[in-house]
Design a protein around this motif. Structure first.
Motif, PDB file in Angstrom:
ATOM      1  N   VAL A 412     104.309  23.917  69.330  1.00 18.23           N
ATOM      2  CA  VAL A 412     103.606  22.643  69.170  1.00 18.23           C
ATOM      3  C   VAL A 412     103.741  21.808  70.441  1.00 18.23           C
ATOM      4  O   VAL A 412     104.835  21.709  71.010  1.00 18.23           O
ATOM      5  CB  VAL A 412     104.183  21.861  67.966  1.00 18.23           C
ATOM      6  N   VAL A 413     102.625  21.218  70.878  1.00 26.51           N
ATOM      7  CA  VAL A 413     102.694  20.181  71.907  1.00 26.51           C
ATOM      8  C   VAL A 413     102.888  18.863  71.174  1.00 26.51           C
ATOM      9  O   VAL A 413     102.022  18.436  70.402  1.00 26.51           O
ATOM     10  CB  VAL A 413     101.417  20.135  72.770  1.00 26.51           C
ATOM     11  N   ALA A 414     104.041  18.255  71.374  1.00 25.66           N
ATOM     12  CA  ALA A 414     104.403  17.040  70.650  1.00 25.66           C
ATOM     13  C   ALA A 414     104.871  15.976  71.635  1.00 25.66           C
ATOM     14  O   ALA A 414     105.686  16.258  72.519  1.00 25.66           O
ATOM     15  CB  ALA A 414     105.502  17.340  69.627  1.00 25.66           C
ATOM     16  N   PHE A 415     104.353  14.765  71.481  1.00 19.99           N
ATOM     17  CA  PHE A 415     104.792  13.674  72.361  1.00 19.99           C
ATOM     18  C   PHE A 415     104.495  12.327  71.716  1.00 19.99           C
ATOM     19  O   PHE A 415     103.608  12.192  70.861  1.00 19.99           O
ATOM     20  CB  PHE A 415     104.112  13.754  73.736  1.00 19.99           C
ATOM     21  N   LYS A 416     105.282  11.350  72.144  1.00 20.36           N
ATOM     22  CA  LYS A 416     105.076   9.957  71.738  1.00 20.36           C
ATOM     23  C   LYS A 416     104.645   9.184  72.976  1.00 20.36           C
ATOM     24  O   LYS A 416     105.101   9.464  74.081  1.00 20.36           O
ATOM     25  CB  LYS A 416     106.369   9.374  71.149  1.00 20.36           C
ATOM     26  N   LYS A 417     103.767   8.207  72.780  1.00 16.83           N
ATOM     27  CA  LYS A 417     103.379   7.317  73.868  1.00 16.83           C
ATOM     28  C   LYS A 417     103.605   5.881  73.400  1.00 16.83           C
ATOM     29  O   LYS A 417     103.204   5.512  72.280  1.00 16.83           O
ATOM     30  CB  LYS A 417     101.923   7.527  74.289  1.00 16.83           C
ATOM     31  N   THR A 418     104.254   5.085  74.241  1.00 19.50           N
ATOM     32  CA  THR A 418     104.647   3.731  73.848  1.00 19.50           C
ATOM     33  C   THR A 418     104.174   2.722  74.877  1.00 19.50           C
ATOM     34  O   THR A 418     104.327   2.932  76.095  1.00 19.50           O
ATOM     35  CB  THR A 418     106.172   3.625  73.691  1.00 19.50           C
ATOM     36  N   LEU A 419     103.610   1.633  74.403  1.00 19.64           N
ATOM     37  CA  LEU A 419     103.170   0.536  75.266  1.00 19.64           C
ATOM     38  C   LEU A 419     103.464  -0.777  74.569  1.00 19.64           C
ATOM     39  O   LEU A 419     103.008  -1.009  73.442  1.00 19.64           O
ATOM     40  CB  LEU A 419     101.668   0.653  75.562  1.00 19.64           C
ATOM     41  N   VAL A 426     101.674  12.269  68.738  1.00 26.87           N
ATOM     42  CA  VAL A 426     100.682  13.340  68.748  1.00 26.87           C
ATOM     43  C   VAL A 426     101.386  14.675  68.537  1.00 26.87           C
ATOM     44  O   VAL A 426     102.327  15.010  69.269  1.00 26.87           O
ATOM     45  CB  VAL A 426      99.902  13.356  70.083  1.00 26.87           C
ATOM     46  N   LEU A 427     100.930  15.436  67.536  1.00 26.37           N
ATOM     47  CA  LEU A 427     101.456  16.770  67.261  1.00 26.37           C
ATOM     48  C   LEU A 427     100.270  17.735  67.225  1.00 26.37           C
ATOM     49  O   LEU A 427      99.320  17.514  66.459  1.00 26.37           O
ATOM     50  CB  LEU A 427     102.184  16.813  65.916  1.00 26.37           C
ATOM     51  N   VAL A 428     100.317  18.799  68.021  1.00 29.01           N
ATOM     52  CA  VAL A 428      99.203  19.750  68.073  1.00 29.01           C
ATOM     53  C   VAL A 428      99.735  21.173  68.005  1.00 29.01           C
ATOM     54  O   VAL A 428     100.499  21.604  68.884  1.00 29.01           O
ATOM     55  CB  VAL A 428      98.363  19.582  69.361  1.00 29.01           C
ATOM     56  N   THR A 434     100.004  29.471  61.170  1.00 26.08           N
ATOM     57  CA  THR A 434     100.740  28.353  60.604  1.00 26.08           C
ATOM     58  C   THR A 434     102.125  28.277  61.236  1.00 26.08           C
ATOM     59  O   THR A 434     102.806  29.302  61.398  1.00 26.08           O
ATOM     60  CB  THR A 434     100.886  28.522  59.082  1.00 26.08           C
ATOM     61  N   VAL A 435     102.542  27.067  61.609  1.00 25.89           N
ATOM     62  CA  VAL A 435     103.857  26.878  62.235  1.00 25.89           C
ATOM     63  C   VAL A 435     104.557  25.698  61.561  1.00 25.89           C
ATOM     64  O   VAL A 435     103.925  24.851  60.923  1.00 25.89           O
ATOM     65  CB  VAL A 435     103.746  26.629  63.753  1.00 25.89           C
ATOM     66  N   ILE A 436     105.874  25.664  61.724  1.00 25.75           N
ATOM     67  CA  ILE A 436     106.677  24.547  61.218  1.00 25.75           C
ATOM     68  C   ILE A 436     107.290  23.826  62.409  1.00 25.75           C
ATOM     69  O   ILE A 436     107.961  24.439  63.252  1.00 25.75           O
ATOM     70  CB  ILE A 436     107.781  25.043  60.272  1.00 25.75           C
ATOM     71  N   PHE A 437     107.036  22.528  62.484  1.00 27.27           N
ATOM     72  CA  PHE A 437     107.589  21.719  63.566  1.00 27.27           C
ATOM     73  C   PHE A 437     108.758  20.907  63.019  1.00 27.27           C
ATOM     74  O   PHE A 437     108.625  20.146  62.057  1.00 27.27           O
ATOM     75  CB  PHE A 437     106.524  20.773  64.125  1.00 27.27           C
ATOM     76  N   ASN A 438     109.934  21.088  63.617  1.00 26.66           N
ATOM     77  CA  ASN A 438     111.126  20.349  63.212  1.00 26.66           C
ATOM     78  C   ASN A 438     111.114  18.964  63.855  1.00 26.66           C
ATOM     79  O   ASN A 438     111.045  18.841  65.084  1.00 26.66           O
ATOM     80  CB  ASN A 438     112.388  21.108  63.621  1.00 26.66           C
ATOM     81  N   LEU A 464     102.142  22.782  60.019  1.00 20.72           N
ATOM     82  CA  LEU A 464     100.825  22.631  60.635  1.00 20.72           C
ATOM     83  C   LEU A 464     100.039  23.934  60.496  1.00 20.72           C
ATOM     84  O   LEU A 464     100.517  25.003  60.890  1.00 20.72           O
ATOM     85  CB  LEU A 464     100.967  22.257  62.113  1.00 20.72           C
ATOM     86  N   GLN A 465      98.866  23.844  59.938  1.00 18.82           N
ATOM     87  CA  GLN A 465      97.997  25.006  59.816  1.00 18.82           C
ATOM     88  C   GLN A 465      97.470  25.421  61.197  1.00 18.82           C
ATOM     89  O   GLN A 465      97.644  24.699  62.175  1.00 18.82           O
ATOM     90  CB  GLN A 465      96.836  24.685  58.861  1.00 18.82           C
ATOM     91  N   PRO A 466      96.832  26.612  61.300  1.00 21.46           N
ATOM     92  CA  PRO A 466      96.319  27.046  62.608  1.00 21.46           C
ATOM     93  C   PRO A 466      95.494  25.946  63.285  1.00 21.46           C
ATOM     94  O   PRO A 466      94.540  25.421  62.707  1.00 21.46           O
ATOM     95  CB  PRO A 466      95.466  28.269  62.250  1.00 21.46           C
ATOM     96  N   TYR A 467      95.933  25.581  64.499  1.00 21.03           N
ATOM     97  CA  TYR A 467      95.274  24.568  65.341  1.00 21.03           C
ATOM     98  C   TYR A 467      95.192  23.187  64.701  1.00 21.03           C
ATOM     99  O   TYR A 467      94.413  22.327  65.145  1.00 21.03           O
ATOM    100  CB  TYR A 467      93.879  25.035  65.767  1.00 21.03           C
TER     101      TYR A 467
END
Length: 475
Positions: A412-419, A426-428, A434-438, A464-467
């Motif tokens: 998973v590409v996962a990131f937070k953006k703060t302003l 964002v989690l992708v 299917t994958v499990i993101f901890n 998260l299901q495929p894509y």
């Protein structure tokens, strides 16, 4: 009577003698004779250059760089008509996506000499100050720009500064072009572009003509800037002086996008250039050849290579990549993969680009040399998703300019953006499985709103299901 005749003879002899003496005097005393005064030669100076009369009112709605969402139009493939009217007919659809900058691929007459069949490349420009009759005329082009402005969208032209077609009238000025040792005009060095001739940027007259042509369209069609093709090949000093000149036109806010990735281009005056590395890395991730975490390294590297407040153009496809690599539905494995890839290109730093047709996940290879209209009726679910993604971007300033906190994961590409204390998450899932993101400890138990404004609370993990992707904003 005889006396009269005699006197006449004497008179004629006297006159003849005087004439001989006079001629002799002229020959001997030529240096002392008065010079013939010729009328002065009047040299008419060449007419001074002046810009054409300004058409329309300069567009006041050119978006700030951070707010830009750009849309590239390949006019030949955009509609059944394959002309300006075909674009006009779909301006509302473009606007509805969340777009505020339209980039028109070249609108100039296309060269015939040495051209690529069947229609020739739009990047082989035959006349910089004319309209390609294949697409319409100046009136229809102006109408397109006017209506885009009415819908609060800027319009930029695609400009080819490195080369022209072989039958461009400029080629009569041989010194305006690069030549080999034998004096033959050549195609751009290091390329196989046989349909175009390379311009010589050591020639001042050519550079002046190029600048005037660039000014011409700002006045004649009221456009809002340029995407500059193959900008890396054109000297920086030309871009510096030219962009400064164009920016000095009163009451204009202009956009300059370089097809290049040199840091110097931001000093030249460009606000944006290409995220070449980002695209290649994204493509590799969806092909399972690179890990998701490498995207953050590329993001950091590219943003460290900008200057003067510039940024990168992020894309999952464009006219070149569609031709070279295939449609997004192919590059990212299916329509869901292409949608997930677009989430990343629109939510990491930079300006997102859409190439016409990707919002319906078309599988067409849209050649720039032919007419091949897009079927706009397919995949309405993808179109709806694009609208939501771009709405999420528009309504959350943190997406545009927030500070990134990456979370590294194998799937998973996962990131937070703060302003300013407000965050998005964002989690992708970049895999067709299917994958499990901890969930990271710092995020466990936090409450968010999803893209549909429904409450979403993070627990220990997310399936998260495929894509599948999650776009979350703070409540």
């Amino acid at each position: 009577m005889m006396k009269y005749i005699y006197n006449q003879k004497i008179l004629r002899l006297l006159l003849s003698g005087l004439l001989i003496i006079s001629l002799a005097s002229c020959k001997k005393g030529g240096a002392e004779s008065k010079p013939v005064v010729k009328p002065p030669v009047v040299v008419t100076p060449p007419p001074s250059y002046s810009d054409p009369a300004a058409y329309g009112t300069p567009f006041a709605g050119v978006p700030a760089q951070k707010d830009m969402v750009m849309y590239e139009v390949n006019i030949r493939s955009f509609s059944q008509q394959a002309n300006f009217q075909g674009v006009i007919n779909r301006l509302d659809s473009i606007k509805a996506l969340g777009v505020n900058v339209i980039w028109l691929m070249p609108t100039f007459p296309v060269g015939v000499l040495k051209s690529v069949p069947p229609l020739g490349s739009p990047y082989a420009v035959k006349d910089y100050t004319a309209v390609n009759t294949e697409f319409g005329d100046l009136t229809s082009l102006r109408k397109l720009v006017d209506l885009a402005h009415e819908k609060n969208m800027a319009v930029i032209f695609d400009w080819v500064a490195d080369h022209t077609s072989w039958d461009n009238d400029w080629i009569k000025n041989k010194s305006w072009y690069l030549q080999d040792a034998a004096g033959n005009i050549i195609n751009p060095p290091g390329t196989n572009w046989a349909d175009v001739a390379a311009l010589n940027y050591n020639n001042a007259d050519m550079k002046t003509a190029m600048l005037r042509a660039l000014r011409y369209w700002i006045f004649t069609a009221n456009i809002d800037g340029y995407r500059c093709d193959y900008a890396d090949a054109v000297p920086d000093d030309f871009w510096q002086s030219t962009i400064a000149n164009l920016n000095a036109i009163p009451n204009r806010k202009l956009i300059f996008l370089a097809e290049g990735n040199k840091k110097a281009q931001f000093g030249d005056g460009f606000q944006l250039n290409y995220a070449f590395d980002f695209y290649e890395n994204l493509k590799g991730i969806f092909a399972d050849k690179k890990t998701p975490s490498t995207l953050f390294a590329t993001q950091t590297s590219e943003m460290n290579n900008v200057a003067n407040g510039g940024t990168k153009l992020r894309y999952t496809t464009n006219h070149d990549k569609n031709n070279e690599d295939g449609s997004p539905a192919t590059v990212y494995n299916n329509k869901f993969g292409s949608e997930a890839a677009f989430v990343l290109s629109s939510c990491l730093d930079g300006v997102p680009l859409l190439y016409n047709g990707q919002e319906v996940a078309t599988d067409k290879l849209m050649s720039i040399f032919t007419k091949d209209p897009i079927n706009w009726a397919v995949n309405p679910d993808v179109t709806a998703a694009y609208k939501k993604i771009l709405s999420f971007r528009k309504t959350n300033e943190a997406v545009k300019t927030g500070t990134i906190t990456p979370y590294y994961d194998a799937d998973v590409v996962a990131f937070k953006k703060t302003l300013q204390g407000k965050s998005v998450l964002v989690l992708v899932n970049v895999h067709n499985k299917t994958v499990i993101f901890n969930i990271p400890e710092a995020l466990k138990g936090s409450a968010w709103l999803d893209i549909d404004k429904k409450q979403f609370t993070l627990s220990d993990n997310v399936t998260l299901q495929p894509y599948e992707y999650k776009l979350l904003s703070e409540k």
